[in-house]
Scaffold this motif. Structure first.
Motif, mmCIF file in Angstrom:
data_model
loop_
_atom_site.group_PDB
_atom_site.id
_atom_site.type_symbol
_atom_site.label_atom_id
_atom_site.label_comp_id
_atom_site.label_asym_id
_atom_site.label_seq_id
_atom_site.Cartn_x
_atom_site.Cartn_y
_atom_site.Cartn_z
ATOM 1 N N ILE A 171 0.860 -1.181 0.000
ATOM 2 C CA ILE A 171 0.000 0.000 0.000
ATOM 3 C C ILE A 171 0.894 1.226 0.000
ATOM 4 C CG2 ILE A 171 -1.609 1.383 1.385
ATOM 5 C CD1 ILE A 171 -2.920 -1.266 2.206
ATOM 6 N N ALA A 172 0.575 2.186 -0.867
ATOM 7 C CA ALA A 172 1.270 3.469 -0.910
ATOM 8 C C ALA A 172 0.330 4.528 -0.361
ATOM 9 C CB ALA A 172 1.687 3.800 -2.340
ATOM 10 N N GLY A 173 0.710 5.133 0.749
ATOM 11 C CA GLY A 173 -0.109 6.158 1.387
ATOM 12 C C GLY A 173 0.421 7.539 1.088
ATOM 13 N N ILE A 174 -0.495 8.436 0.700
ATOM 14 C CA ILE A 174 -0.134 9.809 0.366
ATOM 15 C C ILE A 174 -0.132 10.659 1.630
ATOM 16 C CG2 ILE A 174 -0.801 11.849 -0.954
ATOM 17 C CD1 ILE A 174 -2.070 9.917 -3.019
ATOM 18 N N GLU A 175 0.902 11.468 1.776
ATOM 19 C CA GLU A 175 1.049 12.366 2.925
ATOM 20 C C GLU A 175 -0.147 13.294 3.022
ATOM 21 O OE1 GLU A 175 4.295 15.610 4.558
ATOM 22 O OE2 GLU A 175 4.846 14.323 2.923
ATOM 23 N N ALA A 176 -0.716 13.500 4.153
ATOM 24 C CA ALA A 176 -0.358 12.985 5.459
ATOM 25 C C ALA A 176 -1.405 11.991 5.978
ATOM 26 C CB ALA A 176 -0.219 14.124 6.463
ATOM 27 N N ARG A 177 -2.654 12.179 5.598
ATOM 28 C CA ARG A 177 -3.680 11.303 6.176
ATOM 29 C C ARG A 177 -3.638 9.884 5.625
ATOM 30 N NH1 ARG A 177 -5.715 16.023 5.017
ATOM 31 N NH2 ARG A 177 -5.928 17.501 6.707
ATOM 32 N N GLY A 178 -3.042 9.716 4.457
ATOM 33 C CA GLY A 178 -2.814 8.365 3.943
ATOM 34 C C GLY A 178 -1.860 7.586 4.826
ATOM 35 N N PHE A 179 -1.086 8.310 5.658
ATOM 36 C CA PHE A 179 -0.183 7.666 6.613
ATOM 37 C C PHE A 179 -0.950 7.112 7.809
ATOM 38 C CE2 PHE A 179 3.725 10.544 5.614
ATOM 39 C CZ PHE A 179 3.686 10.150 4.297
ATOM 40 N N ILE A 180 -2.150 7.563 8.030
ATOM 41 C CA ILE A 180 -2.945 7.091 9.170
ATOM 42 C C ILE A 180 -3.702 5.826 8.789
ATOM 43 C CG2 ILE A 180 -4.850 7.640 10.742
ATOM 44 C CD1 ILE A 180 -3.972 10.625 10.431
ATOM 45 N N ILE A 181 -4.429 5.868 7.669
ATOM 46 C CA ILE A 181 -5.241 4.712 7.290
ATOM 47 C C ILE A 181 -4.453 3.660 6.531
ATOM 48 C CG2 ILE A 181 -7.466 5.891 7.380
ATOM 49 C CD1 ILE A 181 -7.268 6.305 4.336
ATOM 50 N N GLY A 182 -3.441 4.069 5.782
ATOM 51 C CA GLY A 182 -2.674 3.127 4.969
ATOM 52 C C GLY A 182 -2.018 2.007 5.761
ATOM 53 N N PRO A 183 -1.245 2.310 6.806
ATOM 54 C CA PRO A 183 -0.617 1.228 7.569
ATOM 55 C C PRO A 183 -1.626 0.293 8.240
ATOM 56 C CG PRO A 183 0.517 3.288 7.985
ATOM 57 C CD PRO A 183 -0.732 3.615 7.202
ATOM 58 N N ALA A 184 -2.740 0.827 8.696
ATOM 59 C CA ALA A 184 -3.761 -0.020 9.327
ATOM 60 C C ALA A 184 -4.354 -1.000 8.310
ATOM 61 C CB ALA A 184 -4.859 0.838 9.955
ATOM 62 N N VAL A 185 -4.644 -0.527 7.112
ATOM 63 C CA VAL A 185 -5.165 -1.410 6.065
ATOM 64 C C VAL A 185 -4.073 -2.395 5.635
ATOM 65 C CG1 VAL A 185 -6.106 -1.525 3.720
ATOM 66 C CG2 VAL A 185 -6.917 0.241 5.302
ATOM 67 N N ALA A 186 -2.828 -1.932 5.559
ATOM 68 C CA ALA A 186 -1.721 -2.831 5.202
ATOM 69 C C ALA A 186 -1.621 -3.978 6.210
ATOM 70 C CB ALA A 186 -0.404 -2.044 5.135
ATOM 71 N N LEU A 187 -1.719 -3.667 7.494
ATOM 72 C CA LEU A 187 -1.692 -4.720 8.514
ATOM 73 C C LEU A 187 -2.853 -5.688 8.340
ATOM 74 C CD1 LEU A 187 -0.652 -2.816 11.758
ATOM 75 C CD2 LEU A 187 0.591 -4.678 10.643
ATOM 76 N N ASP A 190 3.844 21.267 -7.474
ATOM 77 C CA ASP A 190 4.413 20.652 -6.290
ATOM 78 C C ASP A 190 5.125 19.382 -6.726
ATOM 79 O OD1 ASP A 190 5.079 20.314 -3.635
ATOM 80 O OD2 ASP A 190 3.023 20.292 -2.898
ATOM 81 N N VAL A 191 5.825 18.757 -5.799
ATOM 82 C CA VAL A 191 6.570 17.542 -6.086
ATOM 83 C C VAL A 191 6.306 16.540 -4.976
ATOM 84 C CG1 VAL A 191 8.874 16.532 -6.341
ATOM 85 C CG2 VAL A 191 8.397 18.798 -7.292
ATOM 86 N N ILE A 192 6.044 15.279 -5.368
ATOM 87 C CA ILE A 192 5.987 14.197 -4.392
ATOM 88 C C ILE A 192 7.085 13.202 -4.725
ATOM 89 C CG2 ILE A 192 3.556 14.403 -3.749
ATOM 90 C CD1 ILE A 192 2.989 12.049 -5.691
#
Length: 178
Positions: free
Chosen positions: A55-71, A102-104
């Motif tokens: 799972i690739a989570g986009i900064e910043a809120r993707g960092f909250i839900i992404g790891p939980a879904v990955a687990l 912008d740049v990611i």
């Protein structure tokens, strides 16, 4: 809990960050354990049979839900960040914003060629950042098999822009307007 219940846990703040914007604040959803569990379970359930590698989570809120879904799916997590936030060698994509660009970026070794990737963020509006994330994953040799969001703002058209690119979009709730 239903998607209607999830929607009721999202606070709307008028005129933030500027006049005319209806900001959809998910911190109230995250503060509710049952609501947060429903979000994670719903997204994981939608993608459990899609053979996701990461799972690739986009900064910043993707960092909250992404790891939980990955687990929940038993896969790894890769952060997609704004330029200058990652410590090792990165690859990057520049994209256009309403007023400027912008740049990611992500670590050059974060996604292996051929890996199947699910992109996650809290909200899809114009789709600019999510489309840039798709470009970044493609640049790394990965295959984006879907994008998942808690909220879609369909009147703005970002989800359709992603679909037009041939990538499935999943969301839990919609808010009309912007």
């Amino acid at each position: 809990m239903t998607n209607t219940s999830i929607k009721s846990l999202i606070r709307t703040i008028p005129d933030y960050p500027k006049k005319g914007i209806m900001f959809r604040d998910i911190t109230t959803l995250f503060a509710d354990a049952e609501g947060l569990r429903e979000v994670i379970d719903s997204i994981a359930g939608e993608f459990q049979d899609k053979n996701i590698d990461v799972i690739a989570g986009i900064e910043a809120r993707g960092f909250i839900i992404g790891p939980a879904v990955a687990l929940a799916l038993g896969v790894g997590f890769v952060p997609i960040r704004k330029r200058g936030k990652l410590p090792a060698e990165t690859i990057e994509v520049e994209y256009e914003l309403e007023y400027g660009s912008d740049v990611i970026e992500m670590h050059i070794d974060a996604i292996k060629p051929g890996q199947r990737v699910l992109v996650m963020d809290d909200l899809i509006a114009t789709g600019g950042t999510a489309l840039a994330a798709l470009d970044l994953i493609e640049k790394a040799g990965g295959e984006t098999i879907g994008c998942a969001f808690i909220i879609d703002l369909p009147d703005i058209g970002g989800a359709q822009r992603i679909r037009d690119r041939g990538v499935d979009v999943f969301h839990l709730v919609e808010f009309e307007g912007d």
